[in-house]
Scaffold this motif. Structure first.
Motif, PDB file in Angstrom:
ATOM      1  N   PRO A  36      52.052  51.952  31.941  1.00  0.00           N
ATOM      2  CA  PRO A  36      51.104  50.892  31.576  1.00  0.00           C
ATOM      3  C   PRO A  36      50.251  50.425  32.748  1.00  0.00           C
ATOM      4  CG  PRO A  36      53.232  50.432  30.609  1.00  0.00           C
ATOM      5  CD  PRO A  36      53.406  51.607  31.533  1.00  0.00           C
ATOM      6  N   VAL A  37      50.808  50.460  33.949  1.00  0.00           N
ATOM      7  CA  VAL A  37      50.038  50.057  35.126  1.00  0.00           C
ATOM      8  C   VAL A  37      48.911  51.050  35.375  1.00  0.00           C
ATOM      9  CG1 VAL A  37      50.168  49.679  37.617  1.00  0.00           C
ATOM     10  CG2 VAL A  37      52.003  48.850  36.133  1.00  0.00           C
ATOM     11  N   LEU A  38      49.184  52.342  35.188  1.00  0.00           N
ATOM     12  CA  LEU A  38      48.161  53.355  35.403  1.00  0.00           C
ATOM     13  C   LEU A  38      47.093  53.333  34.314  1.00  0.00           C
ATOM     14  CD1 LEU A  38      50.404  56.365  36.467  1.00  0.00           C
ATOM     15  CD2 LEU A  38      49.044  54.865  37.937  1.00  0.00           C
ATOM     16  N   ALA A  39      47.433  52.853  33.134  1.00  0.00           N
ATOM     17  CA  ALA A  39      46.495  52.867  32.012  1.00  0.00           C
ATOM     18  C   ALA A  39      45.554  51.666  32.017  1.00  0.00           C
ATOM     19  CB  ALA A  39      47.265  52.913  30.696  1.00  0.00           C
ATOM     20  N   GLN A  40      45.740  50.741  32.936  1.00  0.00           N
ATOM     21  CA  GLN A  40      44.891  49.562  32.983  1.00  0.00           C
ATOM     22  C   GLN A  40      43.459  49.937  33.370  1.00  0.00           C
ATOM     23  OE1 GLN A  40      45.837  46.468  32.102  1.00  0.00           O
ATOM     24  NE2 GLN A  40      47.796  47.371  31.525  1.00  0.00           N
ATOM     25  N   THR A  41      42.514  49.092  32.987  1.00  0.00           N
ATOM     26  CA  THR A  41      41.128  49.343  33.362  1.00  0.00           C
ATOM     27  C   THR A  41      40.951  49.086  34.846  1.00  0.00           C
ATOM     28  OG1 THR A  41      40.534  47.075  32.836  1.00  0.00           O
ATOM     29  CG2 THR A  41      40.267  48.699  31.087  1.00  0.00           C
ATOM     30  N   GLN A  42      39.982  49.750  35.412  1.00  0.00           N
ATOM     31  CA  GLN A  42      39.710  49.602  36.829  1.00  0.00           C
ATOM     32  C   GLN A  42      38.442  48.782  37.000  1.00  0.00           C
ATOM     33  OE1 GLN A  42      39.328  53.584  38.211  1.00  0.00           O
ATOM     34  NE2 GLN A  42      41.462  54.113  37.821  1.00  0.00           N
ATOM     35  N   THR A  43      38.460  47.844  37.938  1.00  0.00           N
ATOM     36  CA  THR A  43      37.278  47.044  38.215  1.00  0.00           C
ATOM     37  C   THR A  43      36.450  47.778  39.254  1.00  0.00           C
ATOM     38  OG1 THR A  43      38.519  45.042  37.771  1.00  0.00           O
ATOM     39  CG2 THR A  43      36.454  44.795  38.956  1.00  0.00           C
ATOM     40  N   ARG A  44      35.216  48.003  38.928  1.00  0.00           N
ATOM     41  CA  ARG A  44      34.300  48.675  39.846  1.00  0.00           C
ATOM     42  C   ARG A  44      33.096  47.785  40.081  1.00  0.00           C
ATOM     43  NH1 ARG A  44      34.351  55.062  38.426  1.00  0.00           N
ATOM     44  NH2 ARG A  44      36.596  55.256  38.323  1.00  0.00           N
ATOM     45  N   SER A  45      32.318  48.147  41.081  1.00  0.00           N
ATOM     46  CA  SER A  45      31.103  47.376  41.341  1.00  0.00           C
ATOM     47  C   SER A  45      29.955  48.343  41.571  1.00  0.00           C
ATOM     48  CB  SER A  45      31.289  46.453  42.547  1.00  0.00           C
ATOM     49  OG  SER A  45      31.498  47.225  43.700  1.00  0.00           O
ATOM     50  N   ALA A  46      28.749  47.868  41.293  1.00  0.00           N
ATOM     51  CA  ALA A  46      27.557  48.684  41.476  1.00  0.00           C
ATOM     52  C   ALA A  46      26.484  47.824  42.134  1.00  0.00           C
ATOM     53  CB  ALA A  46      27.063  49.203  40.136  1.00  0.00           C
ATOM     54  N   ALA A  47      25.675  48.452  42.966  1.00  0.00           N
ATOM     55  CA  ALA A  47      24.580  47.740  43.626  1.00  0.00           C
ATOM     56  C   ALA A  47      23.418  47.632  42.656  1.00  0.00           C
ATOM     57  CB  ALA A  47      24.148  48.478  44.884  1.00  0.00           C
ATOM     58  N   VAL A  48      22.911  46.418  42.501  1.00  0.00           N
ATOM     59  CA  VAL A  48      21.802  46.163  41.584  1.00  0.00           C
ATOM     60  C   VAL A  48      20.741  45.388  42.349  1.00  0.00           C
ATOM     61  CG1 VAL A  48      21.122  44.991  39.473  1.00  0.00           C
ATOM     62  CG2 VAL A  48      23.323  46.122  39.589  1.00  0.00           C
ATOM     63  N   TYR A  49      19.484  45.791  42.179  1.00  0.00           N
ATOM     64  CA  TYR A  49      18.355  45.127  42.839  1.00  0.00           C
ATOM     65  C   TYR A  49      17.618  44.290  41.810  1.00  0.00           C
ATOM     66  CZ  TYR A  49      19.319  48.453  46.532  1.00  0.00           C
ATOM     67  OH  TYR A  49      19.931  49.180  47.515  1.00  0.00           O
ATOM     68  N   ARG A  50      17.354  43.033  42.167  1.00  0.00           N
ATOM     69  CA  ARG A  50      16.612  42.140  41.288  1.00  0.00           C
ATOM     70  C   ARG A  50      15.142  42.179  41.688  1.00  0.00           C
ATOM     71  NH1 ARG A  50      19.226  38.678  38.090  1.00  0.00           N
ATOM     72  NH2 ARG A  50      21.484  38.621  38.259  1.00  0.00           N
ATOM     73  N   CYS A  51      14.296  42.572  40.752  1.00  0.00           N
ATOM     74  CA  CYS A  51      12.862  42.692  41.024  1.00  0.00           C
ATOM     75  C   CYS A  51      12.100  41.846  40.013  1.00  0.00           C
ATOM     76  CB  CYS A  51      12.417  44.154  40.902  1.00  0.00           C
ATOM     77  SG  CYS A  51      13.347  45.285  41.956  1.00  0.00           S
TER      78      CYS A  51
END
Length: 136
Positions: free
Chosen positions: A15-30
């Motif tokens: 169950p620990v391995l099946a959890q969702t992973q939190t990721r991040s992405a770079a976003v530019y505000r224009c």
């Protein structure tokens, strides 16, 4: 005893391995007030910000697909049952209407022979004789 312990340890760690992973992405505000979000730098100047999102695991994606297919199968079964029920209701309504209508007229045991009438012939106009048409 050792296989049972191994199964127990795997059951606790999966169950620990099946959890969702939190990721991040770079976003530019224009654009005006930073309402235009892009994954590449803005033509003018723009600041990059990080947005965190949850990446579902393969097990979650597979479970969601299986739920989707199960729901689709159940919807198809329900639609088929509805169509069968509606067809049965139409059949019963048709029989009920037939009971309330007048019975068809009874046919006589021996019907008179059918005669086809022909229209009368019209008399042809006579040609006037040549002697009657010449004045004297």
């Amino acid at each position: 005893m050792r296989p049972l312990l191994l199964v127990l340890v795997l059951a606790l760690t999966l169950p620990v391995l099946a959890q969702t992973q939190t990721r991040s992405a770079a976003v530019y505000r224009c654009g005006p007030e930073g309402r235009d979000l892009r994954d590449s730098p803005c033509p003018g100047s723009g600041t990059a910000g990080n947005i965190e999102y949850d990446q579902p695991s393969n097990a979650d994606s597979k479970a969601a697909r299986e739920r989707h297919f199960a729901d689709a199968r159940q919807a198809a079964v329900l639609a088929q049952a509805r169509r069968a029920s509606e067809a049965e209701a139409r059949h019963q309504r048709a029989q009920a209407v037939g009971l309330q209508s007048l019975p068809p007229p009874a046919q006589p045991a021996s019907s008179p022979p059918v005669t086809h009438l022909t229209p009368p012939k019209t008399a042809k106009a006579h040609k006037p004789s040549a002697a009657a048409s010449h004045p004297r």
